[in-house]
Write a protein that holds these residues in place. Structure first.
Motif, short mmCIF file in Angstrom:
data_model
loop_
_atom_site.label_atom_id
_atom_site.label_comp_id
_atom_site.label_asym_id
_atom_site.label_seq_id
_atom_site.Cartn_x
_atom_site.Cartn_y
_atom_site.Cartn_z
N VAL A 103 53.31 62.52 55.77
CA VAL A 103 52.32 61.49 55.27
C VAL A 103 52.05 62.66 53.98
O VAL A 103 52.52 63.73 54.28
CB VAL A 103 51.84 62.07 56.42
CG1 VAL A 103 50.28 61.25 55.94
CG2 VAL A 103 52.37 61.33 57.74
N GLY A 104 51.68 61.23 52.73
CA GLY A 104 51.20 61.86 51.60
C GLY A 104 50.33 61.12 51.37
O GLY A 104 49.41 59.89 52.01
N ALA A 105 50.18 61.30 50.11
CA ALA A 105 48.54 60.48 49.59
C ALA A 105 49.30 60.21 47.93
O ALA A 105 49.83 61.23 47.35
CB ALA A 105 47.58 60.76 49.88
N ARG A 106 48.52 59.40 47.68
CA ARG A 106 48.63 59.46 45.45
C ARG A 106 48.08 58.18 45.46
O ARG A 106 47.56 57.39 46.04
CB ARG A 106 50.55 59.36 45.74
CG ARG A 106 50.85 57.75 46.15
CD ARG A 106 52.57 57.58 45.40
NE ARG A 106 53.50 56.39 46.05
CZ ARG A 106 53.03 55.10 45.59
NH1 ARG A 106 51.91 54.85 44.68
NH2 ARG A 106 54.16 53.84 45.95
N SER A 107 48.35 57.47 44.52
CA SER A 107 47.18 56.50 43.68
C SER A 107 48.62 55.50 43.46
O SER A 107 49.57 55.07 43.34
CB SER A 107 47.15 56.38 41.56
OG SER A 107 45.95 57.90 42.28
N ALA A 108 47.72 53.63 43.93
CA ALA A 108 48.52 52.45 43.96
C ALA A 108 48.92 52.72 42.88
O ALA A 108 48.08 53.07 41.03
CB ALA A 108 47.69 51.48 43.95
N THR A 109 49.93 52.20 42.22
CA THR A 109 50.69 51.09 40.99
C THR A 109 49.75 49.64 41.13
O THR A 109 48.81 49.30 41.75
CB THR A 109 51.74 51.06 41.05
OG1 THR A 109 52.48 50.26 42.63
CG2 THR A 109 52.59 52.38 41.46
N ALA A 110 49.89 48.91 39.67
CA ALA A 110 49.29 47.77 39.72
C ALA A 110 49.63 46.51 40.43
O ALA A 110 49.19 45.98 40.32
CB ALA A 110 49.66 47.70 38.21
N GLU A 111 50.55 46.92 40.85
CA GLU A 111 52.04 46.09 41.52
C GLU A 111 51.54 45.91 43.09
O GLU A 111 51.14 44.77 44.05
CB GLU A 111 53.35 46.41 41.70
CG GLU A 111 54.31 45.20 42.67
CD GLU A 111 55.91 45.65 42.46
OE1 GLU A 111 56.00 44.87 43.19
OE2 GLU A 111 56.36 46.40 41.70
N GLU A 112 51.35 47.83 43.54
CA GLU A 112 50.83 47.26 45.18
C GLU A 112 48.82 47.20 45.11
O GLU A 112 48.77 46.76 45.98
CB GLU A 112 50.70 48.66 45.16
CG GLU A 112 52.21 49.35 44.87
CD GLU A 112 52.67 51.53 44.91
OE1 GLU A 112 53.77 51.26 45.61
OE2 GLU A 112 51.84 51.55 45.26
N GLY A 113 48.48 47.24 43.91
CA GLY A 113 47.17 46.77 44.45
C GLY A 113 46.80 45.64 44.24
O GLY A 113 46.09 45.34 44.75
N THR A 114 48.27 44.93 43.28
CA THR A 114 47.52 43.34 43.92
C THR A 114 48.69 43.19 45.18
O THR A 114 47.97 41.94 45.89
CB THR A 114 48.99 42.93 42.51
OG1 THR A 114 48.38 43.03 41.38
CG2 THR A 114 48.81 41.07 43.10
N LEU A 115 49.84 43.72 45.94
CA LEU A 115 49.36 43.78 47.04
C LEU A 115 48.66 44.15 48.42
O LEU A 115 48.73 43.23 49.35
CB LEU A 115 50.96 43.99 47.44
CG LEU A 115 52.29 43.80 47.09
CD1 LEU A 115 53.37 44.71 46.86
CD2 LEU A 115 52.65 41.86 47.73
N LEU A 116 48.09 45.29 47.79
CA LEU A 116 47.52 45.08 48.81
C LEU A 116 45.96 44.67 48.98
O LEU A 116 44.92 45.38 49.35
CB LEU A 116 47.53 47.13 49.13
CG LEU A 116 48.17 47.49 50.07
CD1 LEU A 116 48.91 48.74 49.39
CD2 LEU A 116 48.74 46.87 51.16
N HIS A 117 45.46 44.07 47.41
CA HIS A 117 44.35 44.25 46.77
C HIS A 117 43.18 44.84 46.85
O HIS A 117 42.26 45.12 47.36
CB HIS A 117 43.14 43.18 48.59
CG HIS A 117 44.32 41.75 48.79
ND1 HIS A 117 44.00 40.23 49.29
CD2 HIS A 117 45.07 41.79 48.32
CE1 HIS A 117 44.42 39.86 49.84
NE2 HIS A 117 45.39 39.62 48.72
N GLU A 118 43.93 46.15 46.26
CA GLU A 118 42.66 46.89 45.24
C GLU A 118 43.02 47.19 44.40
O GLU A 118 44.62 46.75 43.99
CB GLU A 118 43.86 48.68 46.73
CG GLU A 118 43.52 47.93 47.63
CD GLU A 118 42.78 48.91 48.18
OE1 GLU A 118 40.70 49.59 47.48
OE2 GLU A 118 41.96 49.32 49.38
N PRO A 119 42.41 47.81 43.65
CA PRO A 119 42.50 47.68 42.46
C PRO A 119 43.49 49.13 42.21
O PRO A 119 43.87 50.13 42.86
CB PRO A 119 40.72 48.49 41.21
CG PRO A 119 40.60 49.28 42.89
CD PRO A 119 40.75 48.55 44.15
#
Length: 260
Positions: A202-218
């Motif tokens: 388990v880890g953590a990182r920042s969302a890419t633009a594509e992931e942000g679009t899919l997940l409704h996150e900036p």
């Protein structure tokens, strides 16, 4: 002596079902006390997805709080993704945060057990050649055919996770319609595959633009990450997953034991 105030019924809406106690002598800010009790009500189902919270002015008046205090409490839950402000409608409960224990189970089953109304949109279901990373995880030669799945998992219609899985191509037949109706591990079980163990990181990182679009996150929003290789009861690697989850809506729970 600390003064403890209990609320009177608030607005004509979901809030009037709650009993809220505010300790005005406590060093804990009143907005935080209110926010935590609202969050607990959402978590335990006293406030359900779709419920309208009520008018901030009425809530403030009936709790004996200032409107900025109530607004700060509500905004903290909006920031967590538990509430949403809808123009012309008001403040509405969206969902509770998904809490998942670390055990060998599928996200679909965990959400269903928690009453979170899981849904799935299959983005990819096809055969490709295994990369070096995938081949190493599954214990197969690089370039061998594998099934690649990409799915968007939702709760109450809102995205919570982007799932990518690789499986040996000959493992089982994965029908897209069935994948959208149930969980991957359920399909594996129905095919006679018995899961036994897994290695997970388990880890953590920042969302890419594509992931942000899919997940409704900036773009740049915090995401939780998970890599898992699952093994059947013969010791064969049957699945390699690389998943990302919305940090505001998802947590992993750990139980830690002291060595004897």
């Amino acid at each position: 002596m600390a003064e403890t105030g209990t609320t009177r019924p608030a607005t004509a809406g979901a809030f009037d079902r709650l009993e809220v106690a505010l300790d005005r002598g406590s060093p804990i800010p009143l907005y935080y006390q209110l926010a935590r009790q609202l969050e607990s009500a959402i978590e335990h189902g006293a406030l359900a997805p779709g419920d309208l919270l009520g008018n901030e002015v009425d809530i403030a008046a009936r709790l004996g709080l200032s409107r900025p205090t109530v607004r700060q409490a509500i905004q903290s839950l909006v920031d967590k993704g538990l509430l949403v402000r809808r123009r012309g409608i008001g403040t509405q409960v969206v969902h509770s945060q998904v809490r998942r224990s670390l055990e060998l189970s599928s996200l679909y089953d965990d959400l269903a057990t928690a009453g979170q109304s899981p849904g799935t949109r299959v983005l990819r279901n096809e055969i490709e050649s295994a990369s070096a990373e995938v081949a190493a995880a599954l214990g197969i030669p690089e370039g061998r055919d594998v099934i690649v799945l990409e799915r968007l998992r939702t709760t109450h219609g809102e995205p919570v996770a982007h799932l990518r899985n690789h499986l040996p191509a000959t493992l089982l037949d994965l029908d897209t319609a069935r994948l959208e109706a149930t969980g991957l591990y359920r399909l594996m079980k129905s095919a006679g595959i018995t899961l036994h163990s897994a290695h997970q990181t388990v880890g953590a990182r920042s969302a890419t633009a594509e992931e942000g679009t899919l997940l409704h996150e900036p773009a740049g929003a915090a995401l939780l990450t998970m890599r898992r290789t699952a093994y059947d009861d013969t010791g064969r690697a049957v699945e390699y997953g690389t998943h990302v989850y919305r940090a505001a809506r998802y947590t992993f729970d750990f139980q830690l034991l002291v060595r004897p």
